[in-house]
Scaffold this motif. Structure first.
Motif, mmCIF file in Angstrom:
data_model
loop_
_atom_site.group_PDB
_atom_site.id
_atom_site.type_symbol
_atom_site.label_atom_id
_atom_site.label_comp_id
_atom_site.label_asym_id
_atom_site.label_seq_id
_atom_site.Cartn_x
_atom_site.Cartn_y
_atom_site.Cartn_z
ATOM 1 N N PHE A 80 -1.784 -2.565 7.323
ATOM 2 C CA PHE A 80 -2.985 -3.531 6.378
ATOM 3 C C PHE A 80 -3.300 -3.184 5.276
ATOM 4 O O PHE A 80 -3.646 -1.796 4.919
ATOM 5 C CB PHE A 80 -3.770 -4.020 7.528
ATOM 6 N N GLY A 81 -3.738 -3.949 4.305
ATOM 7 C CA GLY A 81 -4.035 -3.683 3.053
ATOM 8 C C GLY A 81 -5.555 -4.133 2.818
ATOM 9 O O GLY A 81 -6.476 -4.966 3.869
ATOM 10 N N VAL A 82 -6.229 -3.060 2.038
ATOM 11 C CA VAL A 82 -7.834 -3.204 1.563
ATOM 12 C C VAL A 82 -7.984 -2.996 0.244
ATOM 13 O O VAL A 82 -7.338 -2.595 -0.683
ATOM 14 C CB VAL A 82 -8.662 -2.314 2.631
ATOM 15 N N ILE A 83 -8.706 -3.341 -0.137
ATOM 16 C CA ILE A 83 -9.610 -3.487 -1.318
ATOM 17 C C ILE A 83 -9.859 -1.425 -2.476
ATOM 18 O O ILE A 83 -9.294 -1.089 -2.764
ATOM 19 C CB ILE A 83 -10.880 -4.376 -1.673
ATOM 20 N N ASP A 84 -10.702 -1.114 -1.437
ATOM 21 C CA ASP A 84 -11.530 0.406 -1.622
ATOM 22 C C ASP A 84 -11.148 0.593 -0.355
ATOM 23 O O ASP A 84 -11.873 0.974 0.695
ATOM 24 C CB ASP A 84 -12.811 -0.184 -1.860
#
Length: 127
Positions: A80-84
């Protein structure tokens, strides 16, 4: 062509639903009885019409063996991708989520790996 549903094997659908919604913040989209099990999908709160994550029972021996082997080898079942990532990591730690890898710089990316309590390792990546 686009990906509309992707699945992850889980050893307990209800437990997985609670983890992915309460801990990770995904939103339940579908929850339909299908005999002994349920068709449960979740979506990102940021893209509720995007790709759905199906919580697939690992009841078949092949699924159970696959899940057990990749977990024991430390291989994440999905990403899963996250910004921070550091911010998400802290928030998840505060919710009691267990990580097998803290945020780590890997070339141009920062990744971390968590245990979903349902038989899977999940990799988070800062994008």
């Amino acid at each position: 062509m686009k990906i509309i549903v992707t699945s992850i094997f889980v050893d307990d659908q209800e437990k997985a639903l609670n983890f992915y919604s309460e801990k990770l913040g995904f939103i339940k989209k579908e929850d339909v009885p299908t005999g002994e099990y349920r068709w449960i999908t979740l979506v990102s709160p940021d893209n509720q019409n995007g790709t759905e994550l199906l919580l697939e029972p690992n009841a078949h021996p092949a699924a159970m063996e696959y899940q057990r082997k990749i977990f024991s080898e430390g291989i994440p079942a999905t990403m899963f991708g996250v910004i921070d990532l550091h911010k998400h990591y802290q928030q998840l730690i505060e919710k009691g989520v267990k990580f097998t890898m803290e945020p780590t710089q890997m070339g141009a990316f920062t990744i971390a790996v968590l245990d979903d309590t349902c038989g899977n390792l999940i990799q988070l990546i800062e994008k």
